[in-house]
Scaffold this motif. Structure first.
Motif, short mmCIF file in Angstrom:
data_model
loop_
_atom_site.label_atom_id
_atom_site.label_comp_id
_atom_site.label_asym_id
_atom_site.label_seq_id
_atom_site.Cartn_x
_atom_site.Cartn_y
_atom_site.Cartn_z
N GLU A 157 0.83 -1.21 0.00
CA GLU A 157 0.00 0.00 0.00
C GLU A 157 0.87 1.27 0.00
OE1 GLU A 157 -3.19 -0.25 -0.43
OE2 GLU A 157 -3.42 -2.37 0.01
N MET A 158 1.93 1.26 0.79
CA MET A 158 2.81 2.43 0.86
C MET A 158 3.52 2.66 -0.48
SD MET A 158 2.38 3.81 3.80
CE MET A 158 3.78 4.86 4.11
N ASP A 159 3.89 1.57 -1.15
CA ASP A 159 4.54 1.72 -2.45
C ASP A 159 3.60 2.40 -3.43
OD1 ASP A 159 6.94 1.00 -4.14
OD2 ASP A 159 5.36 0.04 -5.32
N TYR A 160 2.33 2.01 -3.42
CA TYR A 160 1.37 2.66 -4.31
C TYR A 160 1.29 4.16 -3.98
CZ TYR A 160 -2.71 4.04 -6.87
OH TYR A 160 -3.54 4.70 -7.72
N LEU A 161 1.23 4.48 -2.69
CA LEU A 161 1.11 5.89 -2.28
C LEU A 161 2.37 6.68 -2.61
CD1 LEU A 161 -0.76 5.25 1.05
CD2 LEU A 161 -1.71 6.33 -1.00
N VAL A 162 3.53 6.07 -2.53
CA VAL A 162 4.77 6.74 -2.90
C VAL A 162 4.79 7.03 -4.41
CG1 VAL A 162 7.28 6.42 -3.14
CG2 VAL A 162 6.15 5.88 -0.97
N VAL A 163 4.39 6.04 -5.19
CA VAL A 163 4.43 6.19 -6.66
C VAL A 163 3.34 7.15 -7.14
CG1 VAL A 163 4.09 4.95 -8.84
CG2 VAL A 163 5.51 3.95 -7.05
N HIS A 164 2.15 7.09 -6.52
CA HIS A 164 1.02 7.91 -6.96
C HIS A 164 0.62 8.89 -5.86
CE1 HIS A 164 0.74 5.44 -10.51
NE2 HIS A 164 0.71 4.35 -9.76
N GLY B 279 -1.06 14.31 -2.01
CA GLY B 279 0.32 14.62 -1.67
C GLY B 279 1.03 15.37 -2.78
N PRO B 280 2.34 15.37 -2.75
CA PRO B 280 3.11 16.03 -3.82
C PRO B 280 2.90 15.32 -5.16
CG PRO B 280 4.56 14.78 -2.35
CD PRO B 280 3.19 14.73 -1.75
N GLU B 281 3.34 15.94 -6.22
CA GLU B 281 3.20 15.37 -7.57
C GLU B 281 3.66 13.91 -7.56
OE1 GLU B 281 4.98 16.14 -12.05
OE2 GLU B 281 5.24 17.65 -10.51
N SER B 282 2.93 13.07 -8.26
CA SER B 282 3.24 11.64 -8.28
C SER B 282 4.63 11.38 -8.83
CB SER B 282 2.20 10.89 -9.11
OG SER B 282 0.94 10.97 -8.49
N LEU B 283 5.26 10.34 -8.31
CA LEU B 283 6.59 9.94 -8.76
C LEU B 283 6.56 9.46 -10.20
CD1 LEU B 283 9.55 9.46 -7.80
CD2 LEU B 283 8.81 7.18 -7.09
N HIS B 284 5.50 8.70 -10.56
CA HIS B 284 5.35 8.18 -11.91
C HIS B 284 4.12 8.80 -12.56
CE1 HIS B 284 7.62 4.19 -10.89
NE2 HIS B 284 8.37 5.26 -10.74
N ALA B 285 4.12 8.85 -13.87
CA ALA B 285 2.98 9.37 -14.61
C ALA B 285 1.80 8.42 -14.45
CB ALA B 285 3.34 9.49 -16.09
N PRO B 286 0.58 8.98 -14.42
CA PRO B 286 -0.60 8.10 -14.32
C PRO B 286 -0.77 7.30 -15.60
CG PRO B 286 -1.27 10.37 -14.67
CD PRO B 286 0.23 10.38 -14.49
N LEU B 287 -1.03 6.02 -15.45
CA LEU B 287 -1.21 5.14 -16.60
C LEU B 287 -2.61 4.53 -16.56
CD1 LEU B 287 2.18 3.23 -16.47
CD2 LEU B 287 1.54 5.08 -18.02
N SER C 183 16.14 11.37 -5.47
CA SER C 183 15.85 12.52 -4.61
C SER C 183 14.34 12.71 -4.48
CB SER C 183 16.48 13.79 -5.18
OG SER C 183 17.88 13.65 -5.18
N VAL C 184 13.61 12.61 -5.59
CA VAL C 184 12.15 12.74 -5.56
C VAL C 184 11.54 11.56 -4.81
CG1 VAL C 184 10.07 12.82 -6.99
CG2 VAL C 184 12.09 14.12 -7.66
N ARG D 85 8.96 11.64 -1.59
CA ARG D 85 7.65 10.99 -1.61
C ARG D 85 7.54 9.96 -0.49
NH1 ARG D 85 8.21 14.66 -4.48
NH2 ARG D 85 7.17 15.07 -6.45
N ALA D 86 8.62 9.22 -0.23
CA ALA D 86 8.60 8.22 0.84
C ALA D 86 8.42 8.90 2.21
CB ALA D 86 9.88 7.39 0.82
N GLU D 87 9.12 10.01 2.42
CA GLU D 87 8.96 10.76 3.68
C GLU D 87 7.52 11.25 3.81
OE1 GLU D 87 10.94 11.66 6.27
OE2 GLU D 87 12.73 10.60 5.57
N TRP D 88 6.97 11.79 2.72
CA TRP D 88 5.60 12.28 2.75
C TRP D 88 4.63 11.14 3.11
CZ3 TRP D 88 1.52 10.53 -0.19
CH2 TRP D 88 0.32 11.20 0.04
N ALA D 89 4.74 10.01 2.41
CA ALA D 89 3.81 8.89 2.63
C ALA D 89 3.91 8.37 4.07
CB ALA D 89 4.08 7.77 1.63
N VAL D 90 5.12 8.22 4.57
CA VAL D 90 5.29 7.71 5.93
C VAL D 90 4.71 8.71 6.93
CG1 VAL D 90 7.00 7.20 7.73
CG2 VAL D 90 7.23 6.19 5.44
N ASN D 91 5.02 9.99 6.78
CA ASN D 91 4.50 10.99 7.73
C ASN D 91 2.98 11.12 7.64
OD1 ASN D 91 6.99 11.60 8.85
ND2 ASN D 91 7.44 13.12 7.27
#
Length: 163
Positions: free
Chosen positions: A39-46, A52-60, A117-118, A122-128
């Motif tokens: 679940e956290m991986d999904y939230l980090v990527v999207h 949250g901040p702009e997604s790490l990957h483009a929406p597909l 770096s991004v 995103r990982a810090e954001w998702a965890v917090n």
């Protein structure tokens, strides 16, 4: 499998392992079970989908199925990170959890590409953002995101129109 395909870093244990490692480093000393990491991986990527901040990957299109295939990749990524002593596996009364190893944070600090770096942000954001949210609630959040997102790709139904 050809050598060329085997060395592709995308959707590989290396890619998902580094993302899981970034999440575990951000969460340290908290350990997560595999479902929480999925679940956290999904939230980090999207992250953009979850406010949250702009997604790490483009929406597909059809990314609703990502959680189904992601679990196996994340398990493979965790095995890869454990083989390098970057992730530890703990057995508790609640089950198996994963925690960042002693050398995980220094290893992540050595990775300095723009993508990494991004990823760290995103990982810090998702965890917090989701630190105190139970995994079942996170799962409900990601499933609601799937429903909203999937509905945007449903064909428009015309009343009374048949082919």
């Amino acid at each position: 499998m050809s050598e060329r395909v085997a060395s592709n870093p995308f959707n590989s244990p290396l890619e998902t392992g580094v993302r899981s490692l970034a999440t575990l480093v951000a969460a340290f000393p908290t350990a997560f079970d595999i479902q929480r990491l999925v679940e956290m991986d999904y939230l980090v990527v999207h992250s953009g989908d979850a406010g949250g901040p702009e997604s790490l990957h483009a929406p597909l299109p059809l990314r609703a199925g990502e959680l189904l295939v992601r679990r196996g990749l994340i398990e493979s990524g965790l095995r890869l990170m454990m083989s390098r002593s970057l992730v530890g596996r703990l057995t508790t009364a609640e089950g198996i959890t994963y925690i960042a190893g002693e050398s995980a944070a220094p290893f992540m600090a050595l990775l300095t590409s723009d993508y990494i770096s991004v990823l760290k942000v995103r990982a810090e954001w998702a965890v917090n953002r989701f630190r105190d949210v139970p995994t079942d609630e996170i799962r409900q959040i990601t499933h609601r995101l799937f429903e909203v997102w999937s509905s945007q790709f449903q064909p428009i139904q015309t009343v009374g129109f048949r082919r």
